[in-house]
Write an enzyme that holds these catalytic residues in place. Structure first.
Site, short mmCIF file in Angstrom:
data_model
loop_
_atom_site.label_atom_id
_atom_site.label_comp_id
_atom_site.label_asym_id
_atom_site.label_seq_id
_atom_site.Cartn_x
_atom_site.Cartn_y
_atom_site.Cartn_z
N ARG A 49 1.18 4.83 18.40
CA ARG A 49 -0.25 5.00 18.14
C ARG A 49 -1.10 4.34 19.23
O ARG A 49 -2.04 4.96 19.73
CB ARG A 49 -0.59 4.41 16.76
CG ARG A 49 0.05 5.20 15.63
CD ARG A 49 -0.29 4.61 14.28
NE ARG A 49 0.48 5.27 13.23
CZ ARG A 49 0.01 5.56 12.02
NH1 ARG A 49 -1.23 5.26 11.71
NH2 ARG A 49 0.77 6.15 11.13
N LYS A 81 0.83 -1.21 0.00
CA LYS A 81 0.00 0.00 0.00
C LYS A 81 0.87 1.27 0.00
O LYS A 81 0.37 2.35 -0.28
CB LYS A 81 -0.98 0.00 1.17
CG LYS A 81 -0.38 0.15 2.53
CD LYS A 81 -1.48 0.26 3.60
CE LYS A 81 -0.88 0.48 4.98
NZ LYS A 81 -1.90 0.69 6.00
N ASP A 82 2.19 1.13 0.31
CA ASP A 82 3.09 2.29 0.27
C ASP A 82 3.66 2.53 -1.12
O ASP A 82 4.32 3.55 -1.36
CB ASP A 82 4.27 2.09 1.24
CG ASP A 82 3.85 2.10 2.69
OD1 ASP A 82 2.77 2.66 2.99
OD2 ASP A 82 4.59 1.55 3.53
N ARG A 90 -8.56 8.11 3.85
CA ARG A 90 -9.48 7.01 3.51
C ARG A 90 -10.21 6.51 4.74
O ARG A 90 -11.44 6.33 4.73
CB ARG A 90 -8.67 5.85 2.88
CG ARG A 90 -9.47 4.55 2.75
CD ARG A 90 -8.56 3.38 2.42
NE ARG A 90 -7.59 3.09 3.45
CZ ARG A 90 -7.85 2.39 4.56
NH1 ARG A 90 -9.05 1.91 4.78
NH2 ARG A 90 -6.90 2.16 5.44
N ARG A 91 -9.46 6.29 5.84
CA ARG A 91 -10.11 5.82 7.07
C ARG A 91 -11.02 6.91 7.64
O ARG A 91 -12.13 6.62 8.09
CB ARG A 91 -9.04 5.43 8.10
CG ARG A 91 -8.33 4.12 7.77
CD ARG A 91 -7.21 3.81 8.75
NE ARG A 91 -6.57 2.54 8.44
CZ ARG A 91 -5.29 2.28 8.60
NH1 ARG A 91 -4.47 3.23 9.06
NH2 ARG A 91 -4.78 1.09 8.30
N ARG A 109 0.57 10.33 13.55
CA ARG A 109 1.63 9.61 12.85
C ARG A 109 2.34 8.76 13.89
O ARG A 109 2.07 8.86 15.07
CB ARG A 109 2.65 10.59 12.24
CG ARG A 109 2.20 11.40 11.05
CD ARG A 109 2.22 10.65 9.73
NE ARG A 109 3.40 9.84 9.52
CZ ARG A 109 4.56 10.27 9.02
NH1 ARG A 109 4.70 11.54 8.71
NH2 ARG A 109 5.57 9.45 8.83
N CYS A 157 -3.67 13.04 -6.88
CA CYS A 157 -4.02 13.67 -5.60
C CYS A 157 -4.00 12.63 -4.49
O CYS A 157 -4.07 11.44 -4.74
CB CYS A 157 -5.38 14.34 -5.68
SG CYS A 157 -6.73 13.21 -5.96
#
Length: 322
Positions: free
Chosen positions: A160, A84-85, A132-133, A154, A247
């Site tokens: 986190r 996903k990165d 997105r989340r 972050r 974007c």
């Protein structure tokens, strides 16, 4: 004995605990396939040292560029990325030689007092650095008749989850795959159903990348490849590329394989894009035969993206680069 068998293969990895764990698993598999030692080469990326939000420092590619530069300079032989990165554009000099079997693609909630999402109090503060989340969590909360506050964060997994342990936040949302890979999956208090929150394209999957000219290594790494994972994430990333247009868009996507008894014969691709406050989502799906080639997987993603754009997806993603 072939002297090259003594020469270690150098695997480039980010320094985080999660990246080291992911790379360690791949290193073990490559040792078993090649019979050669594999050493991890730790590389610090800009995304690791910057405290700015991802959208401000260039999005996903900030974790990848330093690893790719090390590959191109010959400092490492191959690299492991969280898929996903990986930006959707692939440099010609490099090839993703393997996409191993995907981990759980879902998002995981780590909340205080063992709460699941539906039990969170009205006004709960939820940490996530992902647009997105943010969009989908707000939409999910609205559907439940409650309000949440998403807080941009972050940091690594410890940082986190620490926000929840310290009482600063009611919950954080992380990738289930990451928690599982570092042996902390049991800390998730809720696994968010993909019916409510679609993951990032490629979430839970790894990409093993090397020089396109290194045919011998490509052949060895290909033994790690899972064709179903590759077909699924290729379709998801095709959707992202067609929607994103440069974007930092809040796009979720998941392709899953539909089995008829034992035989896997169809793939369903779901996509979502929405406003950050969750007030408007465009969410569509398409089902077709399991793609048998890269081009077929790409076509599935583009087809769904076109349908989403026709339903107004472009207007939900802010300014699109032309």
């Amino acid at each position: 004995m072939n002297p090259r068998l003594d020469q270690p293969l150098r695997l480039g990895t980010r320094r985080s605990k999660l990246a080291m764990s992911q790379s360690g698993h791949v290193a073990d598999a490559v040792r078993a396939i090649t019979g050669r030692p594999v050493e991890l080469v730790e590389i610090t990326t800009y995304g690791d040292v910057s405290r700015e939000h991802l959208a401000q420092i260039g999005g996903t590619g900030v974790f990848v560029t330093a690893l790719r530069d090390a590959l191109l300079r010959g400092e490492v032989d191959f690299a492991v990325h969280s898929l996903k990165d990986l930006p959707t554009a692939q440099p010609e000099e490099l090839v993703v030689a393997a996409m191993p079997l995907r981990e759980d693609p879902r998002d995981a909630l780590v909340a205080r007092d063992g709460l699941i999402f539906e039990q969170l109090p009205d006004g709960a503060r939820i940490g996530t650095g992902s647009p997105r989340r943010t969009a989908q969590l707000n939409h999910y909360a609205r559907a439940l008749g409650k309000r949440i506050e998403t807080v941009a964060i972050r940091g690594n997994v410890d940082t986190r989850i620490g926000f929840v342990r310290d009482g600063e936040l009611d919950a954080v949302v992380l990738a289930a795959a990451g928690l599982n890979r570092i042996g902390r999956g049991d800390e998730a208090t809720d696994l968010l159903s993909v019916d409510n929150v679609l993951p990032a394209p490629g979430q839970g999957a790894l990409a093993v990348e090397c020089l396109a000219s290194n045919t011998e290594l490509i052949a060895s790494l290909a033994e790690l490849d899972d064709p179903h994972t590759r077909a699924a994430v290729t379709a998801e990333r095709s959707l992202l590329a067609a929607l994103e247009a440069g974007c930092s868009a809040p796009v979720g996507a998941l392709a899953d394989l539909l089995a008829d008894g034992q035989a896997v014969n169809e793939m369903r691709l779901r996509g979502v894009v929405g406003t950050l406050d969750g007030s408007t989502l465009v969410q569509l799906s398409t089902t077709g035969p399991v793609p048998q080639s890269y081009d077929e997987a790409m076509a599935l993603g583009r087809e769904l993206a076109d349908e989403m754009l026709a339903k107004g997806a472009a207007g939900l993603m802010g300014e699109r680069s032309l």
